[in-house]
Enzyme design. Structure first.
Site, PDB file in Angstrom:
ATOM      1  N   LYS A  22       0.828  -1.209   0.000  1.00 46.72           N
ATOM      2  CA  LYS A  22       0.000   0.000   0.000  1.00 46.72           C
ATOM      3  C   LYS A  22       0.864   1.261   0.000  1.00 46.72           C
ATOM      4  CE  LYS A  22      -1.909   1.719   3.903  1.00 46.72           C
ATOM      5  NZ  LYS A  22      -1.719   3.166   4.115  1.00 46.72           N
ATOM      6  N   ASN A  23       1.789   1.339   0.947  1.00 49.05           N
ATOM      7  CA  ASN A  23       2.527   2.591   1.097  1.00 49.05           C
ATOM      8  C   ASN A  23       3.487   2.845  -0.060  1.00 49.05           C
ATOM      9  OD1 ASN A  23       1.137   3.268   3.367  1.00 49.05           O
ATOM     10  ND2 ASN A  23       2.757   2.678   4.804  1.00 49.05           N
ATOM     11  N   CYS A 123      -4.940  13.100  12.770  1.00 45.71           N
ATOM     12  CA  CYS A 123      -5.667  11.859  12.547  1.00 45.71           C
ATOM     13  C   CYS A 123      -5.601  11.041  13.819  1.00 45.71           C
ATOM     14  CB  CYS A 123      -5.110  11.093  11.362  1.00 45.71           C
ATOM     15  SG  CYS A 123      -3.582  10.255  11.711  1.00 45.71           S
ATOM     16  N   ARG A 128       0.555  14.665  13.297  1.00 42.66           N
ATOM     17  CA  ARG A 128       1.039  14.466  11.928  1.00 42.66           C
ATOM     18  C   ARG A 128       1.183  15.744  11.102  1.00 42.66           C
ATOM     19  NH1 ARG A 128      -1.175   8.875   9.594  1.00 42.66           N
ATOM     20  NH2 ARG A 128       0.846   8.892   8.614  1.00 42.66           N
ATOM     21  N   PRO A 129       2.145  16.575  11.472  1.00 46.89           N
ATOM     22  CA  PRO A 129       2.391  17.821  10.732  1.00 46.89           C
ATOM     23  C   PRO A 129       3.004  17.557   9.345  1.00 46.89           C
ATOM     24  CG  PRO A 129       4.085  17.488  12.392  1.00 46.89           C
ATOM     25  CD  PRO A 129       3.081  16.382  12.578  1.00 46.89           C
ATOM     26  N   ASP A 312       4.156   0.791  12.060  1.00 45.04           N
ATOM     27  CA  ASP A 312       2.992   0.149  11.440  1.00 45.04           C
ATOM     28  C   ASP A 312       2.834  -1.319  11.839  1.00 45.04           C
ATOM     29  OD1 ASP A 312       2.019   2.365  10.188  1.00 45.04           O
ATOM     30  OD2 ASP A 312       2.751   1.866   8.191  1.00 45.04           O
ATOM     31  N   ILE A 334       7.429   6.995  17.268  1.00 41.84           N
ATOM     32  CA  ILE A 334       7.166   7.766  16.039  1.00 41.84           C
ATOM     33  C   ILE A 334       5.914   8.641  16.172  1.00 41.84           C
ATOM     34  CG2 ILE A 334       6.840   7.654  13.534  1.00 41.84           C
ATOM     35  CD1 ILE A 334       9.451   6.364  14.223  1.00 41.84           C
ATOM     36  N   ARG A 404      -9.025  -0.091   3.697  1.00 43.16           N
ATOM     37  CA  ARG A 404      -8.040   0.879   3.206  1.00 43.16           C
ATOM     38  C   ARG A 404      -6.696   0.210   2.949  1.00 43.16           C
ATOM     39  NH1 ARG A 404      -6.581   4.731   7.187  1.00 43.16           N
ATOM     40  NH2 ARG A 404      -4.980   4.894   5.619  1.00 43.16           N
TER      41      ARG A 404
HETATM   42  C1  UD1 Z   1       4.352   7.041   6.597  1.00 49.03           C
HETATM   43  C2  UD1 Z   1       3.360   5.995   6.193  1.00 49.03           C
HETATM   44  C3  UD1 Z   1       2.573   5.554   7.410  1.00 49.03           C
HETATM   45  C4  UD1 Z   1       3.517   5.080   8.467  1.00 49.03           C
HETATM   46  C5  UD1 Z   1       4.592   6.124   8.734  1.00 49.03           C
HETATM   47  C6  UD1 Z   1       5.694   5.631   9.641  1.00 49.03           C
HETATM   48  C7  UD1 Z   1       2.726   6.379   3.902  1.00 49.03           C
HETATM   49  C8  UD1 Z   1       1.720   6.951   2.986  1.00 49.03           C
HETATM   50  N1  UD1 Z   1       2.481   6.548   5.201  1.00 49.03           N
HETATM   51  O1  UD1 Z   1       3.633   8.137   7.119  1.00 49.03           O
HETATM   52  O2  UD1 Z   1       1.682   4.523   7.059  1.00 49.03           O
HETATM   53  O3  UD1 Z   1       2.787   4.839   9.639  1.00 49.03           O
HETATM   54  O4  UD1 Z   1       5.230   6.511   7.532  1.00 49.03           O
HETATM   55  O5  UD1 Z   1       6.359   4.578   9.044  1.00 49.03           O
HETATM   56  O6  UD1 Z   1       3.721   5.803   3.489  1.00 49.03           O
HETATM   57  N2  UD1 Z   1       6.845  14.625  10.988  1.00 49.03           N
HETATM   58  C9  UD1 Z   1       6.983  15.963  11.236  1.00 49.03           C
HETATM   59  N3  UD1 Z   1       6.822  16.848  10.202  1.00 49.03           N
HETATM   60  C10 UD1 Z   1       6.533  16.431   8.933  1.00 49.03           C
HETATM   61  C11 UD1 Z   1       6.394  15.069   8.673  1.00 49.03           C
HETATM   62  C12 UD1 Z   1       6.552  14.171   9.729  1.00 49.03           C
HETATM   63  O7  UD1 Z   1       7.234  16.380  12.349  1.00 49.03           O
HETATM   64  O8  UD1 Z   1       6.410  17.298   8.047  1.00 49.03           O
HETATM   65  C13 UD1 Z   1       7.010  13.648  12.070  1.00 49.03           C
HETATM   66  C14 UD1 Z   1       5.728  12.858  12.337  1.00 49.03           C
HETATM   67  O9  UD1 Z   1       4.864  13.526  13.226  1.00 49.03           O
HETATM   68  C15 UD1 Z   1       6.271  11.580  12.923  1.00 49.03           C
HETATM   69  C16 UD1 Z   1       7.596  11.398  12.169  1.00 49.03           C
HETATM   70  O10 UD1 Z   1       7.932  12.672  11.654  1.00 49.03           O
HETATM   71  O11 UD1 Z   1       6.547  11.743  14.286  1.00 49.03           O
HETATM   72  C17 UD1 Z   1       7.548  10.395  11.052  1.00 49.03           C
HETATM   73  O12 UD1 Z   1       6.459  10.649  10.194  1.00 49.03           O
HETATM   74  P1  UD1 Z   1       6.490  10.266   8.649  1.00 49.03           P
HETATM   75  O13 UD1 Z   1       7.581   9.309   8.371  1.00 49.03           O
HETATM   76  O14 UD1 Z   1       6.448  11.526   7.853  1.00 49.03           O
HETATM   77  O15 UD1 Z   1       5.149   9.493   8.453  1.00 49.03           O
HETATM   78  P2  UD1 Z   1       4.231   9.576   7.185  1.00 49.03           P
HETATM   79  O16 UD1 Z   1       5.051   9.796   5.958  1.00 49.03           O
HETATM   80  O17 UD1 Z   1       3.094  10.497   7.506  1.00 49.03           O
END
Ligand code: UD1
Length: 427
Positions: A22-23, A123, A128-129, A312, A334, A404
């Site tokens: 999926k991802n 969410c 999730r910023p 995950d 995370i 999903r």
């Molecule tokens: C992706 C996956 C999700 C998985 C997650 C962790 C997809 C579509 N989604 O989510 O299923 O649970 O990786 O493996 O592949 N963060 C910030 N600022 C940002 C972005 C992230 O502070 O702009 C922080 C988040 O709050 C979190 C950490 O960074 O604490 C990691 O998040 P991130 O790897 O970005 O997760 P996603 O890409 O949202």
């Protein structure tokens, strides 16, 4: 709304086909925006999120053509073609349903110099910023404005290569910046890049489309921008989280299941945790055989960016160790709020205490079936896993979460001997 009914206690045995990831799919599909030529993705899972992503791309002017949609087969072949982009806006209505919609931002900006994407908001698993996505794109020369819930990114004179050091490892931000950088002028260096296998999959697909990327699979990606990309055909990697989830399902029932198409190379930390818990993992030419003949042991695991233990997989492994002989500690580093499954597992008889970021699990002799529901995808799967081992009937509500991310879950589990069915209505 549909529910899943499970009558627990049956030992799982047989062969179960693993789907495309999926991802990975949700990052590969937006990559089609980077070229006017067709991008064909094979082994695409049939999932609600993949359909949502397809609808979003359709709204932007991308045509989608599906082959191999035989009802009895897993996976599909999807050809995407962004001949002409007709809209550069990802509306709130789609982004709120699927956070991964944010991944159109980088490619739209790179191709059209303009992208307007609804901000995803929080969410069920936390805040999730997207600040890292935006800072990365700004470094490439984009101007970012925030307006009435939307992010508007512009680069009227195109993007230029830059050095970007992420303060935190982010899967989504790495993907967005990588897709923007492949068409930027000059060299981009991304430091502290996420190394998740799904990013490797995206990078390999971009290379197949003509991108120049060095350091794939490392924390330093070097991208030499090219003026255009071309079409390609690419096979989506097997889903390592689906594989891990079904490994937990097989293990909790004391079963013996061959996960056909599973790729062990991308699953080190998950397999290590399962092995420590006493699960036998036997590599076979067709995939991975998961067997359990003895009791389960307690484990201590902490989630971390790849190659660490995936967030995950936290909920599913927690379900597994609720019936271990010893105690376990799972620590979530995370996401701040990823224990929504704990009260539901407790309703089934699990003994779990959450303190701060850690969950302490004392193994219990047995779980009992109950009506349960969860607020996110992996939490829902943990309830299915618990239900497979529980005495009596478990009803998992809010099945749309499972749809999903798990391709035909009840069919796959019934195929290895589970007593599981989808029933209409809330019960
Ligand atoms: C992706 C996956 C999700 C998985 C997650 C962790 C997809 C579509 N989604 O989510 O299923 O649970 O990786 O493996 O592949 N963060 C910030 N600022 C940002 C972005 C992230 O502070 O702009 C922080 C988040 O709050 C979190 C950490 O960074 O604490 C990691 O998040 P991130 O790897 O970005 O997760 P996603 O890409 O949202």
């Amino acid at each position: 709304m549909d529910q899943i009914r499970i009558r627990g206690g049956l030992r799982l045995q047989g062969r179960l086909q693993i789907s495309g990831a999926k991802n990975a799919a949700l990052a590969l599909m937006p990559a089609a925006l980077l070229t006017d030529e067709p991008l064909t993705l094979r082994n695409l899972p049939r999932l609600a999120d993949v359909d949502t992503c397809g609808h979003l791309l359709n709204q932007l002017g991308v045509s989608t053509h599906i082959e191999g949609a035989r009802p009895d087969s897993f996976g599909r072949v999807l050809t995407l073609r962004a001949g002409r982009i007709t809209s550069t806006t990802a509306p709130y209505d789609i982004v709120r349903r699927m956070r991964a919609s944010i991944l159109v931002l980088g490619p739209l900006l790179a191709r059209e110099g303009l992208a307007t994407v609804s901000r995803p908001g929080g969410c069920a698993i936390g805040n999730r910023p997207i600040d890292l996505h935006l800072k990365g794109l700004e470094a490439l020369g984009a101007t970012i404005e925030l307006d009435r819930g939307y992010v508007r990114a512009t680069a009227s004179r195109g993007l230029s290569g830059a050095r970007i050091t992420f303060p935190t490892v982010s899967v989504g931000a790495t993907e967005n910046v990588l897709m923007a950088a492949v068409l930027a002028k000059g060299m981009t260096v991304i430091e502290n890049a996420a190394r998740e296998p799904e990013i490797v999959d995206l990078a390999r697909c971009l290379v197949a489309m003509g991108a120049r990327i060095d350091g794939i699979g490392t924390e330093r990606l070097e991208v030499e921008g090219v003026s255009r990309l071309h079409g390609a055909t690419y096979r989506v990697m097997p889903d390592r989280i689906e594989t891990g989830s079904y490994a937990c399902a097989a293990a909790i029932t004391g079963g013996d299941v061959l996960l056909v198409g599973a790729e062990r190379e991308t699953m080190g930390a998950t397999l290590q945790a399962l092995a420590e818990a006493g699960v036998e993992l036997l590599p076979e030419p067709e995939g991975l055989r998961v067997r359990r003949r003895n009791g389960l042991a307690g484990i201590s695991v902490q989630t971390a960016p790849y190659p660490g233990f995936p967030t995950d997989m936290q909920a599913q492994v927690m379900a597994l160790v609720t019936v271990a002989e010893g105690a376990s500690i799972l620590t979530e580093t995370i996401f701040e709020n990823r224990y929504m499954h704990v009260p539901e597992l407790a309703r089934m008889g699990a003994d779990i205490t959450v303190r701060g970021r850690s969950a302490f699990i004392r193994g219990v002799g047995r779980l009992t079936g109950a009506p349960v529901m969860a607020t996110d995808l992996r939490a829902s799967m943990s309830l299915v896993i618990a239900g497979l081992a529980a005495e009596g009937e478990t009803l998992v509500r809010r099945v749309y979460h499972l749809d999903r991310g798990y391709e035909r879950l009840e069919e796959k589990l019934a195929g290895v001997g589970a007593d599981i069915e989808r029933i209409a209505g809330d019960g």
